[in-house]
Design a protein around this motif. Structure first.
Motif, mmCIF file in Angstrom:
data_model
loop_
_atom_site.group_PDB
_atom_site.id
_atom_site.type_symbol
_atom_site.label_atom_id
_atom_site.label_comp_id
_atom_site.label_asym_id
_atom_site.label_seq_id
_atom_site.Cartn_x
_atom_site.Cartn_y
_atom_site.Cartn_z
ATOM 1 N N UNK A 125 0.828 -1.196 0.000
ATOM 2 C CA UNK A 125 0.000 0.000 0.000
ATOM 3 C C UNK A 125 0.870 1.257 0.000
ATOM 4 N N UNK A 126 1.918 1.274 0.826
ATOM 5 C CA UNK A 126 2.809 2.429 0.879
ATOM 6 C C UNK A 126 3.462 2.667 -0.480
ATOM 7 N N UNK A 127 3.901 1.606 -1.104
ATOM 8 C CA UNK A 127 4.527 1.752 -2.412
ATOM 9 C C UNK A 127 3.541 2.284 -3.455
ATOM 10 N N UNK A 128 2.327 1.762 -3.430
ATOM 11 C CA UNK A 128 1.317 2.247 -4.379
ATOM 12 C C UNK A 128 1.011 3.720 -4.150
ATOM 13 N N UNK A 129 1.036 4.142 -2.889
ATOM 14 C CA UNK A 129 0.698 5.532 -2.566
ATOM 15 C C UNK A 129 1.799 6.509 -2.953
ATOM 16 N N UNK A 130 3.060 6.091 -2.900
ATOM 17 C CA UNK A 130 4.163 7.025 -3.144
ATOM 18 C C UNK A 130 4.862 6.797 -4.473
ATOM 19 N N UNK A 131 4.765 5.584 -5.048
ATOM 20 C CA UNK A 131 5.487 5.323 -6.290
ATOM 21 C C UNK A 131 4.665 4.595 -7.335
ATOM 22 N N UNK A 132 3.512 4.074 -6.955
ATOM 23 C CA UNK A 132 2.694 3.320 -7.895
ATOM 24 C C UNK A 132 1.542 4.136 -8.459
ATOM 25 N N UNK A 133 0.544 3.422 -8.963
ATOM 26 C CA UNK A 133 -0.594 4.083 -9.613
ATOM 27 C C UNK A 133 -1.425 4.916 -8.652
ATOM 28 N N UNK A 134 -1.437 4.575 -7.363
ATOM 29 C CA UNK A 134 -2.284 5.298 -6.413
ATOM 30 C C UNK A 134 -1.742 6.687 -6.059
ATOM 31 N N UNK A 135 -0.513 7.002 -6.482
ATOM 32 C CA UNK A 135 0.040 8.335 -6.169
ATOM 33 C C UNK A 135 -0.657 9.421 -6.985
#
Length: 456
Positions: free
Chosen positions: A84-94
């Motif tokens: 989740x952290x990765x998606x929020x800062x580097x993935x599509x969720x950012x």
């Protein structure tokens, strides 16, 4: 919902590869549990599952079943927190615009099953305590189904399924923390918060070494368990604290979060989750028990929530988002593809079993019935999604092959190089070499076997 960027595609492929292997192990563990619990050696299963161990002085004299649910699943949620952290800062969720589609779809895919369960419970006069059971999706089990079916889903659909599961895990842990916490021990909770603060501070200071973090994580987990909040919350909290963006200016290729996830994910998918399934999925299954699944409002609500609620919720959320926002479906995909993946998300196993245990902890018989309902609903969702995916499998394979094609052997799929002038130069050289080989072959054979159109 189009083609992913190359870095995102690589990350998704690596993550799903591990989850698929873990999903197959999960499937094997679930089948083993069912066989073990439905044979003459059933008593041995119950004695192992109910065997207690651990330091009683620390409040941790738990059964094997509870160690699996509270301890091993903390590892699973730790990995979920990193994802989740990765998606929020580097993935599509950012990007809020890119995140809108899977987030709305995941939310609708949790709200609709809860509504379906509640409706069945109200009309049938059953308990509403299990409303959260059908809200979860088991990504590992879903990917295991895909592996068994041999379906070559294109990266867009796989990423959509993975992002759905990440958001689903986040809200599942929030549901567990908010709705399944009875009595709080504020002293233990305060200690857990202090431990998490120390964990965060050490990360900020760049302290390295598993021998520092593993003991601290165990202390935080133990305090969280004794606080009354489900211990898996500690896992997701620590996962969210890890830095998931590499410091390129310092020559860092991979962030600490990516490195830790790479090390821990096999432990989560290959050991923690299968062992949880082994000691949670062992319910007595007979003709009468399966019949009761469709007659009791609690169990029927779980089945309909997983099969109907998940599919309708995710598909409806996706369609509404595409209808009223700038989000759109890739030209290569069709709405039946979205419905097939939405049906696949109805496989709710790991977290659904966990929530079922928490919701009906005071009623073992109903708890076993809900577990049987989770298994039944997941099986129906598997068959339904399998049929839908097989109908489109030929199309998926063509899309997958197009994404994987690398004719210039550069190591990068051709679809990601088509705007690169160097790519076209390499391809021209390849075609010229093939044409020269074809001409030499024609000279040797006198033109025999050479088509009118020349080299392909």
């Amino acid at each position: 919902m189009g083609r992913l960027s190359l870095p995102e595609r690589t990350f998704v492929a690596d993550a799903l590869r591990t989850e698929t292997v873990g999903g197959v192990l999960l499937l094997v563990a679930a089948v083993a549990a069912l066989i073990w619990a439905n044979t003459p050696v059933r008593e041995s299963y119950e004695s192992v599952r109910d065997f207690h161990l651990g330091p009683a002085a620390l409040g941790l004299n738990l059964s094997v079943e509870h160690w699996a649910a509270d301890g091993l699943l903390a590892v699973f949620f730790f990995v979920a927190g990193i994802e989740l952290k990765r998606e929020l800062v580097a993935g599509d969720l950012r990007d809020p615009r890119a995140a809108a589609l899977p987030v709305v779809a995941a939310l609708c895919g949790m709200v609709m099953p809860a509504l379906v369960y509640t409706l069945v419970g109200v009309t049938g006069g059953g308990s509403l305590a299990g409303w959260a059971v059908p809200t979860a999706t088991d990504i590992a089990f879903a990917l295991a189904v895909l592996a068994v079916l041999g379906t070559s889903l294109p990266s867009a659909l796989r990423a959509f399924l993975l992002t759905l599961a990440v958001v689903d895990d986040l809200f599942a842990i929030l549901i567990i923390a908010v709705f399944f916490t009875d009595d709080l021990d504020f002293a233990a909770l305060g200690g857990a918060v202090v431990g998490l603060a120390v964990f965060w501070l050490l990360l900020r200071k760049g302290v390295r070494g598993w021998y520092v973090y593993v003991p601290l994580a165990l202390v935080v987990w133990g305090l969280m368990y004794n606080s009354g909040i489900h211990a898996t919350v500690a896992g997701v909290a620590m996962g969210l604290m890890l830095r998931c963006t590499p410091r390129v200016d310092e020559g860092e290729e991979h962030s600490p979060g990516e490195q830790v996830e790479h090390l821990v994910r096999p432990l989560s998918s290959g050991l923690a989750v299968p062992l949880f399934a082994l000691f949670s999925a062992g319910v007595a299954v007979s003709g009468g028990a399966l019949g009761e699944v469709f007659t009791q409002p609690e169990t029927l609500g779980v089945v309909l929530g997983l099969v109907v609620g998940k599919a309708v919720g995710i598909f409806g959320g996706t369609w509404l988002t595409a209808r009223f926002t700038s989000a759109s479906l890739s030209d290569d995909l069709a709405w039946p593809d979205v419905f097939a993946v939405a049906s696949l998300a109805g496989i709710g196993f790991t977290v659904s079993l966990l929530i079922g245990e928490l919701a009906f902890a005071d009623d073992p018989a109903l708890s076993d019935g809900v577990k049987a309902a989770v298994l039944t609903g997941s099986l129906i969702a598997t068959v339904l999604s399998g049929v839908l995916l097989k109908l489109r499998n030929a199309r998926y394979r063509k899309l997958w092959e197009a994404e994987e094609r690398d004719e210039d052997l550069s190591g990068v799929p051709d679809v990601y190089e088509q705007d690169d002038p160097a790519y076209h130069l390499r391809m021209a050289e390849i075609y010229e070499r093939k044409a020269a080989e074809h001409r030499r072959l024609a000279e040797v054979t006198g033109g025999a076997g050479v088509g009118h159109d020349g080299p392909a």
